[in-house]
Design a protein around this motif. Structure first.
Motif: not given
Length: 111
Positions: A2-6, A10-13, A101-109
């Motif tokens: 895919s295209e490079p990630v900006t 990254i900040s938005a995620l 302790a960890s982090l997750g992101f909405p929509g990951d499945s």
């Protein structure tokens, strides 16, 4: 690929991250003690029940002689540790559990 990630992507995620706890279960040398099959079945029943209740968001048994499995839990690390210390396999000394302790992101499945 895919295209490079900006940096902005990254900040938005990162801004959507939610706290979780990651429980890592490891086998011990007591894995095959007398009565181990019955104890492991109760462990499995409990883990599936925790998943059904939403306490475990992702349940992933690991096919290994060292790591038994991982669980992404919707609890604080302290709460997750207390839940996992009450696990039948942990109580019997068949497994140990470390909670992180960890982090997750909405929509990951996993699907």
């Amino acid at each position: 690929m895919s295209e490079p990630v900006t940096d902005e992507q990254i900040s938005a995620l990162a801004a959507t991250a939610r706290p979780f706890s990651l429980a890592v279960l490891q086998w011990t040398d007591r894995r095959h003690q007398d009565g181990a099959e019955a104890i492991e079945l109760e462990h499995q029943r409990r883990m599936v029940s925790l998943r059904a209740a939403g306490t475990i968001a992702v349940l992933s048994p690991v096919l290994s002689d060292t790591i038994a499995g991982v669980a992404v839990m919707t609890l604080t690390p302290e709460e997750a540790d207390a839940v996992m210390q009450a696990d039948p396999c942990v109580q019997a000394g068949m497994m140990t559990c470390a909670v992180y302790a960890s982090l997750g992101f909405p929509g990951d499945s996993i699907g």
